[in-house]
Write a protein that holds these residues in place. Structure first.
Motif, PDB file in Angstrom:
ATOM      1  N   PHE A 242       0.819  -1.203   0.000  1.00 45.66           N
ATOM      2  CA  PHE A 242       0.000   0.000   0.000  1.00 45.66           C
ATOM      3  C   PHE A 242       0.854   1.255   0.000  1.00 45.66           C
ATOM      4  N   SER A 246       0.312   4.070  -2.668  1.00 43.72           N
ATOM      5  CA  SER A 246       0.125   5.420  -2.154  1.00 43.72           C
ATOM      6  C   SER A 246       1.072   6.403  -2.825  1.00 43.72           C
ATOM      7  N   SER A 258      -4.872   5.363   2.837  1.00 48.12           N
ATOM      8  CA  SER A 258      -5.855   4.471   3.461  1.00 48.12           C
ATOM      9  C   SER A 258      -7.141   5.223   3.794  1.00 48.12           C
ATOM     10  N   HIS A 262     -10.830   4.468   2.104  1.00 47.02           N
ATOM     11  CA  HIS A 262     -12.006   4.149   2.922  1.00 47.02           C
ATOM     12  C   HIS A 262     -13.117   5.173   2.703  1.00 47.02           C
ATOM     13  N   SER A 268     -11.622  -0.479   4.017  1.00 48.98           N
ATOM     14  CA  SER A 268     -10.176  -0.305   4.134  1.00 48.98           C
ATOM     15  C   SER A 268      -9.485  -1.032   2.984  1.00 48.98           C
ATOM     16  N   THR A 270      -6.966  -2.962   3.157  1.00 50.65           N
ATOM     17  CA  THR A 270      -6.616  -4.309   3.615  1.00 50.65           C
ATOM     18  C   THR A 270      -7.783  -5.262   3.422  1.00 50.65           C
TER      19      THR A 270
END
Length: 283
Positions: A242, A246, A258, A262, A268, A270
């Motif tokens: 991530f 990012s 993150s 979301h 999320s 994950t």
């Protein structure tokens, strides 16, 4: 915390089964977007300038590039939502003028009364995604039946030939086309909207007015849509960390990415990657 329960992806676009208990920021999608309640509390979405209900008896219907947000109220119970993000080219395989689902007026109203068939098909698709998360062929078959029922009931697809509707939607000023091309080429490199306006030869005020008049969204929302779609693909399909995703999308820190993910996707990163792996790992 809101999260994805299951995810189905394919040539049709994607379908997410979301357990929602927190708001989503104002955003848009490049697909027609249908929201159907599966279980839990009645809730509501903000679509353009209206707040519309999502209940057992009502669906939320969002056109491509139409700004919307999840207007979840503090203390409100969670809602399980079947969220459909449907590719116009896939719908065009059923009827050629259903490609007009990528145009701004495919659904004439952002809310519509469901019928027993739509409610039954929604539940069947959601249950299939939970029971057999990797069965893409079955998900696509069930989704086809559901989308046919939704379009036949809610869309204005008979009113205007698709060629005219799509032609009207594509009449975009050449400077705005240049700006969107820059955003799509490398969204992470676009860090200053004012500089982008200058690069295409417009003042900031003129650029913002012309951009929103042409595409129905602000430059910032458009850029976030591009970043969101790249993020969804990278999280669902890839193995990159991530932090790498990012950085590639221009976020200053993974935590910011993150939160962005979301707030726009309802899950999320994950959890989204975990449920995506359920599909990939079937065979």
């Amino acid at each position: 915390m809101s999260n994805a329960l299951r995810l189905a992806r394919g040539s049709f676009g994607r379908v997410a089964l979301l357990d929602m208990d927190r708001p989503l920021v104002r955003h848009a999608h490049p697909h027609c977007h249908v929201l159907l309640k599966v279980e839990g509390a009645d809730t509501q979405f903000s679509v353009a300038e209206r707040v519309v209900p999502l209940t057992d008896e009502s669906a939320v219907l969002i056109n491509a590039w139409e700004p919307h947000a999840y207007a979840h109220f503090e203390g409100q119970p969670a809602t399980v939502i079947l969220a459909l993000y449907i590719e116009p080219s896939w719908l065009g395989e059923f009827r050629p003028n259903w490609k007009a689902s990528g145009a701004p007026d495919f659904f004439p109203d952002p809310v519509g009364a469901t019928n027993p068939r739509i409610r039954s098909l929604s539940r069947i698709l959601a249950e299939a995604m939970v029971r057999d998360p990797g069965n893409e062929a079955e998900h696509e078959r069930l989704l086809a039946g559901l989308m046919i029922a939704v379009i036949e009931r809610f869309a204005a697809w008979r009113d205007t030939p698709a060629s005219l509707r799509l032609a009207a939607a594509s009449a975009v000023d050449h400077r705005i086309r240049k700006a969107t091309k820059t955003m799509r080429a490398d969204p992470g490199a676009v860090t200053d909207i004012d500089r982008l306006a200058s690069d295409v030869g417009l003042s900031r005020a003129h650029f913002f007015r012309l951009f929103e008049a042409s595409l129905n969204v602000s430059p910032r929302i458009y850029l976030n849509v591009v970043r969101m779609e790249r993020a969804v693909a990278a999280v669902a399909e890839g193995t990159a960390s991530f932090a790498t995703v990012s950085d590639g999308l221009g976020f200053s820190a993974p935590a910011h990415f993150s939160r962005f993910f979301h707030d726009h996707v309802g899950s999320s990163p994950t959890t989204f990657r975990t449920v995506s792996a359920l599909t990939r790992d079937r065979f």
